[in-house]
Scaffold this motif. Structure first.
Motif, PDB file in Angstrom:
ATOM      1  N   ARG A 263       0.820  -1.206   0.000  1.00 44.83           N
ATOM      2  CA  ARG A 263       0.000   0.000   0.000  1.00 44.83           C
ATOM      3  C   ARG A 263       0.861   1.266   0.000  1.00 44.83           C
ATOM      4  N   TYR A 264       1.945   1.213   0.778  1.00 42.69           N
ATOM      5  CA  TYR A 264       2.876   2.345   0.836  1.00 42.69           C
ATOM      6  C   TYR A 264       3.426   2.641  -0.566  1.00 42.69           C
ATOM      7  N   ALA A 265       3.818   1.574  -1.267  1.00 46.57           N
ATOM      8  CA  ALA A 265       4.408   1.757  -2.599  1.00 46.57           C
ATOM      9  C   ALA A 265       3.359   2.228  -3.602  1.00 46.57           C
ATOM     10  N   VAL A 266       2.160   1.621  -3.568  1.00 43.26           N
ATOM     11  CA  VAL A 266       1.142   1.992  -4.541  1.00 43.26           C
ATOM     12  C   VAL A 266       0.734   3.456  -4.361  1.00 43.26           C
ATOM     13  N   SER A 267       0.618   3.907  -3.117  1.00 44.10           N
ATOM     14  CA  SER A 267       0.239   5.311  -2.947  1.00 44.10           C
ATOM     15  C   SER A 267       1.381   6.223  -3.391  1.00 44.10           C
ATOM     16  N   ALA A 268       2.618   5.770  -3.230  1.00 47.84           N
ATOM     17  CA  ALA A 268       3.749   6.568  -3.735  1.00 47.84           C
ATOM     18  C   ALA A 268       3.726   6.632  -5.259  1.00 47.84           C
ATOM     19  N   VAL A 269       3.387   5.498  -5.911  1.00 49.77           N
ATOM     20  CA  VAL A 269       3.286   5.474  -7.370  1.00 49.77           C
ATOM     21  C   VAL A 269       2.183   6.425  -7.818  1.00 49.77           C
ATOM     22  N   PHE A 270       1.060   6.354  -7.108  1.00 52.65           N
ATOM     23  CA  PHE A 270      -0.077   7.203  -7.446  1.00 52.65           C
ATOM     24  C   PHE A 270       0.281   8.684  -7.319  1.00 52.65           C
ATOM     25  N   ASN A 271       1.022   9.027  -6.273  1.00 58.66           N
ATOM     26  CA  ASN A 271       1.376  10.423  -6.009  1.00 58.66           C
ATOM     27  C   ASN A 271       2.627  10.888  -6.740  1.00 58.66           C
ATOM     28  N   ARG A 272       3.308   9.964  -7.397  1.00 63.33           N
ATOM     29  CA  ARG A 272       4.616  10.252  -7.976  1.00 63.33           C
ATOM     30  C   ARG A 272       5.576  10.805  -6.935  1.00 63.33           C
ATOM     31  N   ASP A 273       5.657  10.073  -5.831  1.00 60.77           N
ATOM     32  CA  ASP A 273       6.563  10.431  -4.748  1.00 60.77           C
ATOM     33  C   ASP A 273       7.915   9.790  -5.072  1.00 60.77           C
ATOM     34  N   TYR A 274       8.756  10.510  -5.845  1.00 63.81           N
ATOM     35  CA  TYR A 274       9.936   9.889  -6.443  1.00 63.81           C
ATOM     36  C   TYR A 274      10.897   9.203  -5.478  1.00 63.81           C
ATOM     37  N   PRO A 275      11.273   9.855  -4.363  1.00 66.07           N
ATOM     38  CA  PRO A 275      12.244   9.167  -3.494  1.00 66.07           C
ATOM     39  C   PRO A 275      11.721   7.804  -3.037  1.00 66.07           C
ATOM     40  N   VAL A 276      10.432   7.727  -2.734  1.00 67.88           N
ATOM     41  CA  VAL A 276       9.863   6.453  -2.291  1.00 67.88           C
ATOM     42  C   VAL A 276       9.899   5.444  -3.436  1.00 67.88           C
ATOM     43  N   VAL A 277       9.480   5.880  -4.635  1.00 72.48           N
ATOM     44  CA  VAL A 277       9.440   4.973  -5.778  1.00 72.48           C
ATOM     45  C   VAL A 277      10.830   4.427  -6.091  1.00 72.48           C
ATOM     46  N   GLN A 278      11.823   5.321  -6.073  1.00 70.22           N
ATOM     47  CA  GLN A 278      13.192   4.896  -6.364  1.00 70.22           C
ATOM     48  C   GLN A 278      13.666   3.856  -5.369  1.00 70.22           C
ATOM     49  N   CYS A 279      13.496   4.151  -4.102  1.00 71.11           N
ATOM     50  CA  CYS A 279      14.001   3.265  -3.060  1.00 71.11           C
ATOM     51  C   CYS A 279      13.260   1.930  -3.108  1.00 71.11           C
ATOM     52  N   PHE A 280      11.947   1.995  -3.266  1.00 67.29           N
ATOM     53  CA  PHE A 280      11.130   0.780  -3.306  1.00 67.29           C
ATOM     54  C   PHE A 280      11.549  -0.112  -4.475  1.00 67.29           C
ATOM     55  N   THR A 281      11.679   0.501  -5.667  1.00 63.81           N
ATOM     56  CA  THR A 281      12.018  -0.299  -6.838  1.00 63.81           C
ATOM     57  C   THR A 281      13.385  -0.958  -6.680  1.00 63.81           C
ATOM     58  N   LEU A 282      14.346  -0.171  -6.199  1.00 68.77           N
ATOM     59  CA  LEU A 282      15.694  -0.724  -6.046  1.00 68.77           C
ATOM     60  C   LEU A 282      15.707  -1.853  -5.012  1.00 68.77           C
ATOM     61  N   LEU A 283      14.945  -1.680  -3.955  1.00 70.46           N
ATOM     62  CA  LEU A 283      14.863  -2.698  -2.906  1.00 70.46           C
ATOM     63  C   LEU A 283      14.294  -4.000  -3.465  1.00 70.46           C
ATOM     64  N   MET A 284      13.226  -3.879  -4.262  1.00 68.01           N
ATOM     65  CA  MET A 284      12.601  -5.071  -4.831  1.00 68.01           C
ATOM     66  C   MET A 284      13.552  -5.761  -5.810  1.00 68.01           C
ATOM     67  N   VAL A 285      14.273  -4.949  -6.617  1.00 67.42           N
ATOM     68  CA  VAL A 285      15.235  -5.532  -7.551  1.00 67.42           C
ATOM     69  C   VAL A 285      16.321  -6.265  -6.770  1.00 67.42           C
ATOM     70  N   ALA A 286      16.798  -5.645  -5.687  1.00 66.11           N
ATOM     71  CA  ALA A 286      17.858  -6.269  -4.895  1.00 66.11           C
ATOM     72  C   ALA A 286      17.381  -7.607  -4.336  1.00 66.11           C
ATOM     73  N   ILE A 287      16.161  -7.641  -3.837  1.00 68.11           N
ATOM     74  CA  ILE A 287      15.628  -8.890  -3.281  1.00 68.11           C
ATOM     75  C   ILE A 287      15.511  -9.950  -4.374  1.00 68.11           C
ATOM     76  N   PHE A 288      15.013  -9.528  -5.526  1.00 64.78           N
ATOM     77  CA  PHE A 288      14.834 -10.448  -6.655  1.00 64.78           C
ATOM     78  C   PHE A 288      16.174 -11.018  -7.111  1.00 64.78           C
ATOM     79  N   VAL A 289      17.155 -10.119  -7.262  1.00 63.73           N
ATOM     80  CA  VAL A 289      18.484 -10.551  -7.718  1.00 63.73           C
ATOM     81  C   VAL A 289      19.123 -11.489  -6.685  1.00 63.73           C
ATOM     82  N   LEU A 290      18.949 -11.149  -5.424  1.00 63.37           N
ATOM     83  CA  LEU A 290      19.506 -11.971  -4.349  1.00 63.37           C
ATOM     84  C   LEU A 290      18.870 -13.362  -4.354  1.00 63.37           C
TER      85      LEU A 290
END
Lengths: 314, 290
Positions: A263-290
């Motif tokens: 929910r935190y991420a979706v509302s950030a996407v909706f609001n275009r809250d860039y710092p949140v979107v950047q951090c969230f996306t990178l975190l998910m990529v890191a988890i996926f790659v790991l």
């Protein structure tokens, strides 16, 4: 083996750097202006002076490469900036929600493996028999089922009609079962069919015939000659499923009121809250790659040919 | 789905004709029926999908409203039918974008080779390090919400596998004698690609695409369900499910219909995808083992 793991770990660095560069460039070169979004989310009127001040505050007036390196440097110090909407540091908030998401996705992965492996073996043992056809039908329905609809159906059946399981929130096993099933059904269905096909393929190979000719029992042949080889494609597929499970979790969380990052991420996407979107996306990529790294290591562990040749699996 | 073996020859004669059997024909019939409903359905249902009638809220199915009405008194059947058009249309556009991107980037990488190939493939690999839904969410954040942006985001997060397949096939063929002969005859690279290489990739692309349609459809609806795609009041199945969630305790049928529509449509396309794969590429069949 240690060398193999080290090499794999070292490969993660360029992958994450590449992802971070794409994330940064896409957001900066995209069609919208972060300064305007910043003012909108801070509820400030976008006067020319205010836009200018915001641009300076966010460092948007500097060359883009400098901005990227600056962001990367901060990120290496675990500073991912401050949310435009909430005016709070991003990373602590994300890390606050992350464990719940990992718990749910992890449980869904466990469920996928725990159900699909016996189903696949069962179907392969009774090829073209009743169990095989039953698994085929279930698997076919599973790959076509929208996970969010399945979530509603489960709530309807087990919470509304039967009253057995709680529909919302996080707690013990009774809370996690329904969302985890909704998330894992598709990967479970794919896995079961994959294992069945892979077992039948291995069963037709010469070393299995030889093992049978040596007089080994069916059970022993299945366990040590068929299953061990047949599980290899499942290991690879699991790496792919992790991505789908993460995505499923983000959607399913909203149905079951699961307090994860979704929910935190979706509302950030909706609001275009860039710092949140950047951090969230990178975190998910890191988890996926790991996760894929763990899968690769598991694969190399199970199949000596891989680690000896030193070549990648994927 | 992604670990496709590169196989370029034609299907053996034995696999032709016989393989597009009963299930394939049923699937084709279902898909055609859904397409027809999406095109002609809106003319047959006597209600506007967005016509609000507060005096007829949350009605049970009746002769007037075959599937009842929702919380704003809108006809559920009319909204379902309108939703079919939105789903099919967005999948068609997303898939076309994916094919254009995949063929262009994979084709350039394969034909050019060398450094261009290296750079383009590293670029492609970066896209594969993202879980697809996370990448779509990220792109929606950049582009903004709305159906058009969601379709673009989904196309941008799915093309990478297609590019890899096109490149792989081009690489496997480009040193064959007939390609060299064409080059010696002075045929340009673009023409060689269009005439000799692209057709060889088509059967694999069609197989991958037909298996991907259901997946993409679920993706579009999932994002709309989260409130990022189709904007209410437009009728779309994900949006309808989101509307219905507050009535799950009192009016469960509201959430049955849109979910069922999505499920049946995805299933029809998956069945068709399996049939197409069996027919075009028997080497990829999971049933192959014996």
């Amino acid at each position: 083996m240690a060398l193999f793991i080290l090499r794999r770990l070292a490969l993660m660095v360029p992958m994450l750097l590449g992802a971070s560069l794409v994330i940064f460039l896409v957001l900066r070169l995209g069609p919208s202006d972060p300064a305007l979004d910043y003012l909108r989310l801070s509820r400030l009127p976008p006067t020319p002076q205010a836009v200018e001040a915001a641009r300076e505050l966010l460092g948007l007036d500097r060359p883009i490469l400098v901005q990227y390196l600056d962001w990367l440097w901060s990120a290496l110090h675990l500073d991912f900036g401050v949310s435009y909407a909430l005016q709070r540091p991003v990373l602590p908030d994300l890390l606050h929600y992350l464990p719940a998401t990992l718990q749910l996705a992890g449980f869904a992965l466990l469920l996928t493996l725990a159900i699909s492996v016996p189903l696949g073996i069962w179907a392969a043992r009774h090829r073209d028999g009743l169990p095989d056809n039953a698994v085929r039908v279930v698997a076919f329905l599973g790959v076509s089922m929208p996970n969010f609809w399945l979530g509603f159906l489960l709530i309807f059946l087990f919470s509304v009609e039967l009253g057995w399981l709680p529909a919302m929130g996080k707690g013990g096993l009774s809370h996690i079962v329904m969302p985890a099933i909704a998330i894992s059904l598709m990967s479970l269905a794919i896995n079961a069919r994959l294992l069945r096909a892979s077992m039948l393929e291995v069963a037709g190979q010469r070393h299995v015939t030889y093992a049978r000719l040596r007089g080994l029992s069916d059970r022993k042949v299945e366990r040590s000659h068929i299953l061990r080889n047949a599980l290899l494609p499942i290991v690879t597929a699991t790496g792919m499923h992790v991505g789908e499970l993460i995505g499923g979790t983000l959607i399913i969380e909203s149905i079951f009121g699961w307090p994860g990052v979704g929910r935190y991420a979706v509302s950030a996407v909706f609001n275009r809250d860039y710092p949140v979107v950047q951090c969230f996306t990178l975190l998910m990529v890191a988890i996926f790659v790991l996760c894929n790294l763990v899968v690769d290591i598991a694969y190399a562990y199970a199949d000596p040919r891989i680690r000896l040749s030193g070549e990648g699996t994927r | 789905m992604s670990d496709l073996a590169i196989h370029t020859g034609d299907a053996p004669a034995s696999a032709r004709g016989s393989r597009f059997g009963l299930t394939g024909r049923i699937a084709l019939g279902l898909v055609l029926a859904i397409v027809l409903v999406a095109i002609f359905g809106p003319f047959l249902v006597p209600y506007e999908p967005n016509a609000v009638d507060l005096s007829a809220r949350l009605q049970s199915p009746s002769a007037a409203h075959l599937l009842g009405t929702d919380h704003l008194g809108r006809d559920v059947l009319a909204r379902l039918v309108a939703g079919a058009g939105v789903s099919l249309g967005s999948v068609a556009i997303a898939l076309s974008l994916i094919l254009v991107l995949g063929i262009t980037i994979g084709g350039i990488a394969g034909v050019a080779g060398g450094r261009t190939d290296q750079v383009l493939m590293r670029f492609t690999d970066v896209f594969l390090t993202f879980p697809t839904l996370v990448l779509s969410l990220f792109l929606v954040a950049m582009l903004g919400t709305g159906l058009v942006n969601v379709v673009i985001a989904i196309a941008l997060s799915h093309w990478a596998w297609y590019a890899r397949i096109v490149r792989g096939i081009v690489l496997s063929l480009k040193h064959r004698d007939f390609i060299l002969a064409s080059r010696l005859a002075g045929v340009g690279r673009l023409r060689i690609f269009a005439v000799h290489l692209l057709p060889a990739t088509l059967s694999q692309l069609v197989v991958l695409a037909s298996l991907d349609i259901g997946h993409i459809m679920l993706h579009v609806s999932g994002l709309s369900f989260l409130g990022l795609g189709v904007v209410p009041p437009t009728a779309e199945w994900g949006v309808m499910l989101n509307d219905a969630r507050q009535f799950i305790w009192t009016e469960p049928f509201l959430m049955i219909w849109p979910g069922l529509a999505l499920f049946v449509t995805v299933m029809a396309f998956n069945l068709l995808g399996d049939a197409v794969r069996d027919r075009l590429d028997p080497h990829l069949r999971m049933e192959h083992a014996h």
